[in-house]
Write an enzyme that holds these catalytic residues in place. Sequence first.
Site, PDB file in Angstrom:
ATOM      1  N   CYS A 128       6.794  82.689   2.054  1.00 16.94           N
ATOM      2  CA  CYS A 128       6.901  82.162   0.678  1.00 16.94           C
ATOM      3  C   CYS A 128       6.415  80.716   0.727  1.00 16.94           C
ATOM      4  O   CYS A 128       5.446  80.418   1.430  1.00 16.94           O
ATOM      5  CB  CYS A 128       8.322  82.297   0.142  1.00 16.94           C
ATOM      6  SG  CYS A 128       9.584  81.477   1.138  1.00 16.94           S
ATOM      7  N   ASP A 130       8.204  77.840   1.729  1.00 14.62           N
ATOM      8  CA  ASP A 130       8.670  77.123   2.915  1.00 14.62           C
ATOM      9  C   ASP A 130       9.040  78.050   4.063  1.00 14.62           C
ATOM     10  O   ASP A 130       8.875  77.689   5.221  1.00 14.62           O
ATOM     11  CB  ASP A 130       9.877  76.254   2.558  1.00 14.62           C
ATOM     12  CG  ASP A 130       9.523  75.199   1.515  1.00 14.62           C
ATOM     13  OD1 ASP A 130       8.597  74.417   1.765  1.00 14.62           O
ATOM     14  OD2 ASP A 130      10.174  75.172   0.449  1.00 14.62           O
ATOM     15  N   GLY A 131       9.590  79.213   3.763  1.00 11.35           N
ATOM     16  CA  GLY A 131       9.874  80.167   4.823  1.00 11.35           C
ATOM     17  C   GLY A 131      11.321  80.304   5.217  1.00 11.35           C
ATOM     18  O   GLY A 131      11.627  81.039   6.154  1.00 11.35           O
ATOM     19  N   ARG A 174      21.666  74.188   0.276  1.00 10.50           N
ATOM     20  CA  ARG A 174      21.791  75.298  -0.673  1.00 10.50           C
ATOM     21  C   ARG A 174      23.227  75.519  -1.120  1.00 10.50           C
ATOM     22  O   ARG A 174      23.470  76.058  -2.207  1.00 10.50           O
ATOM     23  CB  ARG A 174      21.247  76.581  -0.042  1.00 10.50           C
ATOM     24  CG  ARG A 174      19.754  76.544   0.266  1.00 10.50           C
ATOM     25  CD  ARG A 174      18.933  76.507  -1.009  1.00 10.50           C
ATOM     26  NE  ARG A 174      17.503  76.479  -0.703  1.00 10.50           N
ATOM     27  CZ  ARG A 174      16.757  75.374  -0.743  1.00 10.50           C
ATOM     28  NH1 ARG A 174      17.311  74.221  -1.071  1.00 10.50           N
ATOM     29  NH2 ARG A 174      15.468  75.424  -0.454  1.00 10.50           N
TER      30      ARG A 174
END
Length: 349
Positions: A128, A130-131, A174
């Site tokens: 994606c 950033d991974g 997050r």
Amino acid sequence: MTRKRCEEDEHMIAEVRKATTKSTHIYICDCRPALNAQANKAKGKGYEVPEFYENIELSFGNIANIHEIRASSTRLRELVTAPNIEETKWLSNLEATKWLHHVQTVLQEAVKVASIIHNKKSSVVVHCSDGWDRTSQITSLSMLLLDPYYRTLQGFEVLIEKEWISMGHQFQARCCHGTQDITTDYSPIFMQFLDCVWQVMQHSPYVFQFNKYLLTFVAQHLYSCLYGTFLSNNDKERRQSEIRSKTQSIWSHVNSHTTEFLNPLFREKCGVLLPSISMRNIRLWRDNWMAFHPFYRYQTRYLSGSWSWFTCEIRSSRIVMSCRKSKFQPATKIVSMEHHSIAQTSRVS
């Protein structure tokens, strides 16, 4: 729009193709929506141009970014904690949060990746922006579907350690650990992964060695900071903070209380899972999202006795089957309640 080439990426994809002995094609799964990928391309990041690679197929997963997931989870949290809500509008309000839609999208992409690997015997490159968010979701879920080992208690622990913790998912950012304010980096990406695993468990309850309580336990301690497993953003920060020597791992508790997390319905012989991801089968993970709702907590306590009865019945039926296989007849006849017990799952769960 720029069409820059990256020799390192082209060489890497070529080497992956050489290592794939049963297929000449490489499938590239870009987890982002195509529009977002094109916007990143304008910033100089971009995505693979198929003309520059040999025998590749590029597809976009259309998985929402962290900002959309944050907004969706906020709407869902407000809905399930609302003191008063019209019963006739519950389903429409739940749909408006788009949470179940986002869960379905992630599951669909994971099933697609698992299907390509299993049916076409081809390698799949997943990435994606950033991974460490959507990439970890798809790789871990596809492994869960493909390999029965990751559906065992130990295998699930290894899966999380390998595809999330070691790969650098930013748990502190997050989950907003260490701050009372919700920042722009906050997004329940790992919680969404657990929700997806729960959905698969509802579809195939017999193929998981662990039960749904393990998912709830992990989800709760994702934010409790009681264990050091989900602290910091990457392995470097954990080493610098000496997290492993100063805190206890969540798996230490799980492995010392395995009976609490084992599924009595588990059947070992099961291979690849390719469930049908229909919105009709996507449900709200109430054990997580409504865990602190007063009425649901009362209902859960009321049903806990039924679950204990259900577990005892399954164990009794297994004892009977074991006696039959060994040609041993018990002194007292025990009636197998396996089918009757399974019929109770819709009311117990």
